[in-house]
Every structure is written in structure tokens, then in C-alpha cells.
Design a protein around this motif. Structure first.
Motif, mmCIF file in Angstrom:
data_model
loop_
_atom_site.group_PDB
_atom_site.id
_atom_site.type_symbol
_atom_site.label_atom_id
_atom_site.label_comp_id
_atom_site.label_asym_id
_atom_site.label_seq_id
_atom_site.Cartn_x
_atom_site.Cartn_y
_atom_site.Cartn_z
ATOM 1 N N GLU A 1 0.807 -1.221 0.000
ATOM 2 C CA GLU A 1 0.000 0.000 0.000
ATOM 3 C C GLU A 1 0.840 1.272 0.000
ATOM 4 O O GLU A 1 0.399 2.309 -0.479
ATOM 5 C CB GLU A 1 -0.982 0.016 1.177
ATOM 6 C CG GLU A 1 -0.341 0.087 2.546
ATOM 7 C CD GLU A 1 0.067 -1.252 3.129
ATOM 8 O OE1 GLU A 1 0.557 -1.251 4.259
ATOM 9 O OE2 GLU A 1 -0.082 -2.301 2.469
ATOM 10 N N TRP A 2 2.059 1.204 0.502
ATOM 11 C CA TRP A 2 2.904 2.397 0.553
ATOM 12 C C TRP A 2 3.412 2.794 -0.822
ATOM 13 O O TRP A 2 3.751 3.965 -1.051
ATOM 14 C CB TRP A 2 4.059 2.179 1.522
ATOM 15 C CG TRP A 2 3.591 1.796 2.892
ATOM 16 C CD1 TRP A 2 3.932 0.666 3.575
ATOM 17 C CD2 TRP A 2 2.667 2.493 3.734
ATOM 18 N NE1 TRP A 2 3.293 0.630 4.780
ATOM 19 C CE2 TRP A 2 2.498 1.747 4.901
ATOM 20 C CE3 TRP A 2 1.955 3.686 3.601
ATOM 21 C CZ2 TRP A 2 1.667 2.144 5.945
ATOM 22 C CZ3 TRP A 2 1.117 4.084 4.634
ATOM 23 C CH2 TRP A 2 0.989 3.325 5.779
ATOM 24 N N VAL A 3 3.460 1.859 -1.736
ATOM 25 C CA VAL A 3 3.879 2.163 -3.104
ATOM 26 C C VAL A 3 2.935 3.200 -3.712
ATOM 27 O O VAL A 3 3.370 4.160 -4.354
ATOM 28 C CB VAL A 3 3.928 0.878 -3.956
ATOM 29 C CG1 VAL A 3 4.157 1.193 -5.422
ATOM 30 C CG2 VAL A 3 5.013 -0.057 -3.429
ATOM 31 N N HIS A 4 1.644 3.043 -3.470
ATOM 32 C CA HIS A 4 0.661 3.988 -4.005
ATOM 33 C C HIS A 4 0.844 5.379 -3.396
ATOM 34 O O HIS A 4 0.635 6.388 -4.068
ATOM 35 C CB HIS A 4 -0.762 3.482 -3.768
ATOM 36 C CG HIS A 4 -1.015 2.164 -4.435
ATOM 37 N ND1 HIS A 4 -1.062 2.023 -5.802
ATOM 38 C CD2 HIS A 4 -1.202 0.931 -3.925
ATOM 39 C CE1 HIS A 4 -1.284 0.749 -6.103
ATOM 40 N NE2 HIS A 4 -1.357 0.069 -4.985
ATOM 41 N N GLU A 5 1.244 5.432 -2.133
ATOM 42 C CA GLU A 5 1.496 6.719 -1.486
ATOM 43 C C GLU A 5 2.666 7.447 -2.148
ATOM 44 O O GLU A 5 2.585 8.643 -2.421
ATOM 45 C CB GLU A 5 1.771 6.536 0.009
ATOM 46 C CG GLU A 5 0.582 6.048 0.799
ATOM 47 C CD GLU A 5 -0.585 7.021 0.784
ATOM 48 O OE1 GLU A 5 -0.363 8.250 0.843
ATOM 49 O OE2 GLU A 5 -1.733 6.544 0.694
ATOM 50 N N LEU A 6 3.755 6.721 -2.404
ATOM 51 C CA LEU A 6 4.895 7.343 -3.067
ATOM 52 C C LEU A 6 4.521 7.768 -4.485
ATOM 53 O O LEU A 6 4.892 8.855 -4.923
ATOM 54 C CB LEU A 6 6.105 6.398 -3.092
ATOM 55 C CG LEU A 6 7.344 6.939 -3.822
ATOM 56 C CD1 LEU A 6 7.785 8.290 -3.262
ATOM 57 C CD2 LEU A 6 8.472 5.914 -3.763
ATOM 58 N N GLU A 7 3.778 6.941 -5.180
ATOM 59 C CA GLU A 7 3.366 7.304 -6.537
ATOM 60 C C GLU A 7 2.523 8.578 -6.526
ATOM 61 O O GLU A 7 2.707 9.467 -7.361
ATOM 62 C CB GLU A 7 2.598 6.164 -7.187
ATOM 63 C CG GLU A 7 2.224 6.448 -8.626
ATOM 64 C CD GLU A 7 1.576 5.260 -9.308
ATOM 65 O OE1 GLU A 7 1.705 5.179 -10.537
ATOM 66 O OE2 GLU A 7 0.962 4.420 -8.620
ATOM 67 N N ALA A 8 1.611 8.691 -5.567
ATOM 68 C CA ALA A 8 0.774 9.890 -5.462
ATOM 69 C C ALA A 8 1.624 11.125 -5.162
ATOM 70 O O ALA A 8 1.403 12.202 -5.748
ATOM 71 C CB ALA A 8 -0.293 9.694 -4.386
ATOM 72 N N CYS A 9 2.605 10.992 -4.275
ATOM 73 C CA CYS A 9 3.504 12.118 -3.964
ATOM 74 C C CYS A 9 4.325 12.510 -5.187
ATOM 75 O O CYS A 9 4.525 13.694 -5.459
ATOM 76 C CB CYS A 9 4.418 11.763 -2.800
ATOM 77 S SG CYS A 9 3.581 11.720 -1.213
#
Length: 99
Positions: A24-32
Motif C-alpha cells: 500500500e505504501w507504493v501507491h502513497e509514493l506514486e501519489a507524492c
């Protein structure tokens, strides 16, 4: 724990990532990354991975996409450097040796 800190330093945007780059953290980095890119105003984007201690296959896939978009990485330690080296080598192979 997972944290992303975004800072503008001169002519670049630095995304500092801490923790495990997985699931799930991959999506956070992608959004940032996407938010930074949308507001870059000519600044380069650099991702600091010096405090990342694990990357799963989803994280590597995102890093590959970022590398292809000319994002640069800051690393330390042999594992993260090797992951980035493999991504760069894969890109060279795909480009037929051209950069």
C-alpha cells in the motif's frame, strides 16, 4: 512505519522516503511523485532512499517507472544501490545500450 517528506531545495524537489517501500505504501509514493511532478515548475525530482530498508516487487516496479521518467535516486548501502543499478541496467538493455 512509512513516511514521505517533500522539500524544495533550490532547483529540485526532494522526496525523502523512510521505511519499507511495499504494498500500500507504493501507491502513497506514486501519489507524492505525481503531485510533485504536476507542480514541478521546471524543477528536477529526486528521491532519497537512504532510509528505506526493504523494497518489494511493487516498489521496484514503481522505482523502474520513476527511473524511466528521469527521476534520480539517492541511496546508501549495498542493497539499495544494487536495486537502482539493476533498474538502470534493465533500461540500458531495453534501449539497446543507448541512454
Amino acid at each position: 512505519m512509512f513516511r514521505i517528506t517533500s522539500r524544495i531545495i533550490g532547483d529540485e524537489i526532494l522526496l525523502k522516503v523512510e521505511g519499507c517501500l511495499m504494498r500500500e505504501w507504493v501507491h502513497e509514493l506514486e501519489a507524492c511523485w505525481m503531485a510533485a511532478a504536476a507542480d514541478a515548475r521546471g524543477r528536477r525530482i529526486r528521491v532519497d532512499l537512504t532510509d528505506v530498508y526493504h523494497v518489494d516487487s511493487a516498489g521496484q516496479a514503481l522505482m523502474t517507472a520513476m527511473y524511466r521518467a528521469d527521476i534520480s535516486f539517492v541511496t546508501k548501502g549495498c542493497v539499495m544501490r544494487e536495486i537502482v543499478r539493476e533498474i538502470a541496467q534493465e533500461r540500458l538493455s531495453e534501449d539497446g545500450g543507448r541512454t
